[in-house]
Structures are given as C-alpha cells and as structure tokens.
Motif scaffolding. Structure first.
Motif, mmCIF file in Angstrom:
data_model
loop_
_atom_site.group_PDB
_atom_site.id
_atom_site.type_symbol
_atom_site.label_atom_id
_atom_site.label_comp_id
_atom_site.label_asym_id
_atom_site.label_seq_id
_atom_site.Cartn_x
_atom_site.Cartn_y
_atom_site.Cartn_z
ATOM 1 N N HIS A 138 -7.308 -4.138 2.442
ATOM 2 C CA HIS A 138 -6.366 -5.254 2.531
ATOM 3 C C HIS A 138 -5.214 -4.865 3.444
ATOM 4 O O HIS A 138 -5.050 -3.704 3.811
ATOM 5 C CB HIS A 138 -5.867 -5.682 1.155
ATOM 6 C CG HIS A 138 -5.004 -4.680 0.457
ATOM 7 N ND1 HIS A 138 -5.425 -3.398 0.185
ATOM 8 C CD2 HIS A 138 -3.739 -4.763 -0.024
ATOM 9 C CE1 HIS A 138 -4.450 -2.741 -0.430
ATOM 10 N NE2 HIS A 138 -3.416 -3.549 -0.564
ATOM 11 N N HIS A 140 -1.955 -4.569 3.330
ATOM 12 C CA HIS A 140 -0.666 -3.936 3.014
ATOM 13 C C HIS A 140 -0.421 -2.671 3.844
ATOM 14 O O HIS A 140 -1.348 -1.961 4.212
ATOM 15 C CB HIS A 140 -0.578 -3.633 1.515
ATOM 16 C CG HIS A 140 -0.316 -4.874 0.699
ATOM 17 N ND1 HIS A 140 -0.521 -4.939 -0.652
ATOM 18 C CD2 HIS A 140 0.135 -6.089 1.081
ATOM 19 C CE1 HIS A 140 -0.207 -6.157 -1.085
ATOM 20 N NE2 HIS A 140 0.193 -6.873 -0.051
ATOM 21 N N HIS A 143 -1.974 0.762 3.702
ATOM 22 C CA HIS A 143 -3.404 0.864 4.000
ATOM 23 C C HIS A 143 -3.681 0.716 5.499
ATOM 24 O O HIS A 143 -4.834 0.732 5.920
ATOM 25 C CB HIS A 143 -4.182 -0.169 3.183
ATOM 26 C CG HIS A 143 -3.989 0.046 1.711
ATOM 27 N ND1 HIS A 143 -4.918 0.693 0.928
ATOM 28 C CD2 HIS A 143 -2.924 -0.219 0.901
ATOM 29 C CE1 HIS A 143 -4.450 0.793 -0.314
ATOM 30 N NE2 HIS A 143 -3.244 0.254 -0.354
ATOM 31 N N HIS A 248 -5.451 -8.871 -6.283
ATOM 32 C CA HIS A 248 -4.252 -8.225 -5.735
ATOM 33 C C HIS A 248 -3.436 -9.323 -5.053
ATOM 34 O O HIS A 248 -4.005 -10.336 -4.643
ATOM 35 C CB HIS A 248 -4.713 -7.160 -4.720
ATOM 36 C CG HIS A 248 -3.657 -6.166 -4.347
ATOM 37 N ND1 HIS A 248 -2.980 -5.396 -5.265
ATOM 38 C CD2 HIS A 248 -3.167 -5.792 -3.129
ATOM 39 C CE1 HIS A 248 -2.120 -4.616 -4.632
ATOM 40 N NE2 HIS A 248 -2.212 -4.827 -3.346
ATOM 41 N N ASP A 269 -6.016 -0.797 -5.195
ATOM 42 C CA ASP A 269 -5.215 -2.021 -5.297
ATOM 43 C C ASP A 269 -5.944 -3.180 -5.978
ATOM 44 O O ASP A 269 -6.283 -4.186 -5.346
ATOM 45 C CB ASP A 269 -4.704 -2.430 -3.908
ATOM 46 C CG ASP A 269 -3.741 -1.390 -3.354
ATOM 47 O OD1 ASP A 269 -4.084 -0.197 -3.349
ATOM 48 O OD2 ASP A 269 -2.629 -1.760 -2.944
HETATM 49 ZN ZN LIG Z 1 -1.663 -3.441 -1.845
#
Ligand SMILES: [Zn+2]
Ligand SMILES: [Zn+2]
Length: 394
Positions: A138, A140, A143, A248, A269
């Motif tokens: 994902h 974020h 990451h 998430h 996550d």
């Molecule tokens: Zn996250």
C-alpha cells in the motif's frame, strides 16, 4: 551459501511507521547484558582452571593462549557462547524472497530497501538478466520511502517490475515519474531531488485491481503498463502469488507466496478492528478481510503479520512505552494477541510478528519475545518478534 530448496526469505525492514534504532538507554542496557554475560563465562572459565584451594597456578598468557593483544583477546572471547543483541526493527518494511528457480522478489520499499538493493546488486554482479519484481502492499510512506535511495534504480541494465494497487504505483510515480515519464510541475523536487531522469533503470508497472468492480480501461493509461485481476494468482517462474485484500485506512494487499508446496504469507498493515458495533461498516469490512486472510493461512509454513500493539495499548488502557494510553482503533494495525489467536486457529508453523511500534523500546521488545518463546513451547508452534537481518529458508 547453500542452494535454495524453494524460497529464501530475507527480512530487511520490520519496523512500523518510521525507522527507529535503539536509544542511548537501550544501547547501554544491551552493552551491560553483553558485559555481564562475558564476565560470567570468563570467571567460570577461570574457576574451571583453579586448583583445589581455588588458586590459579598459571599465567595470563597461558589462559589466553598468547600475548595480551587484540587478536588473542578476540580469539579467547570466541571460545564463549555469547548471545548477539537482537535487531528488532531499525528500517521500515522491506522483505526479499529468492526463489529456487532464480527469481528475485521484493515486498515493499521502506527504508530497508536500501540494504536489500545493495545485496541484490552484489548477487547480480555482471549478470545480463537483471529482473527485479517488486510487490507493493500500500501507498503509505513507510512502505515506499526507500525507493529512490536504492542502488538498483540507478543501473540501466536493471529491469524493475512493480506490481501493486493503483495507489502504490501512484505514490512511486507522482514525485519520481518512473512510469509516466513526467512529474507534475508543482511536485518537482518537493519530496526528493531525484526523478526518472536521474534513475536510468527500466521501470514498468502492473496494477492489481478487482476486475469485477473495476475492469481495466481500454484507453491508454500513463501510470499502468498492464493489469492483473486481484482474484487470480500471478506467476513468477514456478512461484504462485495470490494477492489478498486486507483492512487498512489505505487499500492494502497481503500476499500468499507458494513454491514447491511451501507457503509464506506476508501481511503487513492489517487491522482486525475491535469495535463494539457489529453494524459499523468498518467493523464489517475488517472482519471480512480477517476471514479472507485466515482462509489463505491454513496450515501455512511461515506468516509475517502486523501486530503493532498489545491489546491493552490498542484499547487505550496503556500507552506504548508510556504510562498514558489512547485508543488505537482505526490506526490500521492489529494486536499481537489477535495475531497469536489467528496463527493458532490456522495452525501456522512459524509466525513473525512485525511492523513494530516505533515507541516501543528494546527492553519491552525483548520482554515480549520472551513471552512469545514460552507461548511457542506451550503450543508447539513457533512465534517470535520479527528481526531485521533474519534469513529463513523454506
Ligand atoms: Zn500503512
Ligand atoms: Zn506501515
């Protein structure tokens, strides 16, 4: 290194949210532990050499086996079985998988990706075929943050195939332009001095999407080279990879990775939401995701899963490494207790609990690990906190 039977898994980054290293207090405590252990083993060695009266009839050189210098002292220390200090975290999420048929797969590009890329380049040497498959979970920051610091992006011989949901691809593209070959003027240089112009590796993208909900667009899409149906496994050589939608705040994928009958599930996550209202759509979505995940985890060999909080921390009865708590509901992460319950119900052989809370100090991490070791003895399954620089063979 021995040959790979099916999969070799390397954890480069298991830290949640931001890169964190032991504090000064943590380091002093670690050094104290190491010193005490060394002194304990040293004095028991001396005791074993003493006569009946407890006296030593020998010289220091004789005990050490040479003159008192660095080389001899280090060789003497080598005789003892001294534990290594644990590396719980440090860098944010990055996991690498080498397959028996020679493919290199990386999950996420947190700050751990920098070391991962260095190892990949060392492995590839002068090789002609240089393909890296990156599976994104994902968008974020923890990451994606290591992407533009990774040496693999700067060698024109490298082909980097990024496979992820749309947001992940966009997160990498919007500041760097690696797929669309353009950076919006207002974003130029905002997050990084780099862009595709300075990153000569060849990048391509594959968007994972649910074809039932959103079929691929027939028109040209500058962000996406090709599409893959979320509900179908994707194959890289003899490795089969099934994306799994988890719960998430930003759409997030877990991956079930199978090779030669061995299975590894990587799930960072994901929140098993602990709300009271069963009608709350977030609660419903979270439980559905948990069930989907469980269905893919039955009897698997290895699980890596986000267990950022303890239950008392999630509920807000206690802070993480602080006396005052606040509810962590809807922060997007599960509790360790939930990971354990799931791993037991699914009979997962070995579980690594990761995405460590950045506020959790080293002593607390070690304490939790000791509890997990006892839990392993009781259940016959293996549980531990994930540590960076761990390599596991399947
Ligand atoms: Zn996250
Ligand atoms: Zn995260």
């Amino acid at each position: 290194m021995s040959s790979i039977e099916n999969l070799r898994i390397h954890f480069y980054g298991v830290q949640g949210s931001s890169s964190v290293f032991p504090s000064r207090g943590d380091r002093v405590a670690m050094r104290e532990d190491a010193d005490v252990e060394l002194l304990r083993q040293l004095f028991s060695d001396l005791e074993s050499r003493a006569g009946e009266q407890g006296t030593l009839d020998t010289s220091v050189e004789e005990i050490l086996g040479g003159p008192v210098d660095r080389k001899t002292l280090l060789a003497y220390r080598e005789r003892f079985d001294l534990p290594e200090p644990p590396i719980y975290g440090g860098w944010t999420t990055c996991c690498r998988i080498e397959t028996a048929d020679g493919f290199d797969i990386v999950i996420d590009c947190g700050s751990g990706f920098r070391n991962c890329a260095r190892d990949l380049m060392a492995k590839w040497g002068d090789r002609e075929e240089r393909d890296l498959y990156i599976l994104g979970t994902h968008s974020h920051y923890d990451h994606t943050e290591g992407f533009d610091q990774a040496v693999v992006c700067f060698d024109p011989r490298n082909r980097i195939h990024v496979i992820a949901n749309r947001r992940y691809l966009r997160a990498l593209d919007q500041h760097l332009g690696i797929f669309s070959r353009q950076v919006e003027v207002s974003l130029k240089g905002v997050m990084t001095p780099l862009s595709y112009r300075k990153m000569p590796a060849r990048f391509d993208s594959c968007e994972i999407r649910d074809f039932d909900l959103k079929p691929p667009r027939p028109d040209h899409d500058p962000l996406v080279g090709r599409y893959h149906d979320l509900n179908e496994p994707l194959n890289i050589g003899a490795t089969s990879i099934q994306p799994i939608e988890v719960f998430h705040p930003s759409p997030c994928l877990a991956y079930r990775i199978e090779h030669g009958g061995k299975v590894f599930v990587f799930c960072t996550d994901h929140e098993l939401r602990r709300g009271d209202d069963p009608e709350d759509p977030r609660q419903v979505a979270s439980l559905e995701a948990e069930e989907r995940l469980r269905a893919h985890c039955m009897d698997i060999d290895i699980l890596y899963r986000d267990g950022q909080f303890l239950e008392i921390e999630y509920d807000g009865h206690q802070g993480v490494d602080a006396p005052r708590g606040m509810s962590r509901m809807d922060w997007g992460h599960s509790t360790m207790e939930d990971v354990l319950a799931m791993a037991e119900a699914c009979r997962v052989k070995r579980s690594f609990i990761g995405h460590h809370d950045p506020n959790r100090n080293w002593a607390h991490r070690q304490w939790i690990d000791q509890i997990l070791a006892r839990k392993s003895e009781q259940t016959g399954l293996r549980f531990q906190l994930a540590r960076a620089e761990t390599v596991v063979d399947l």
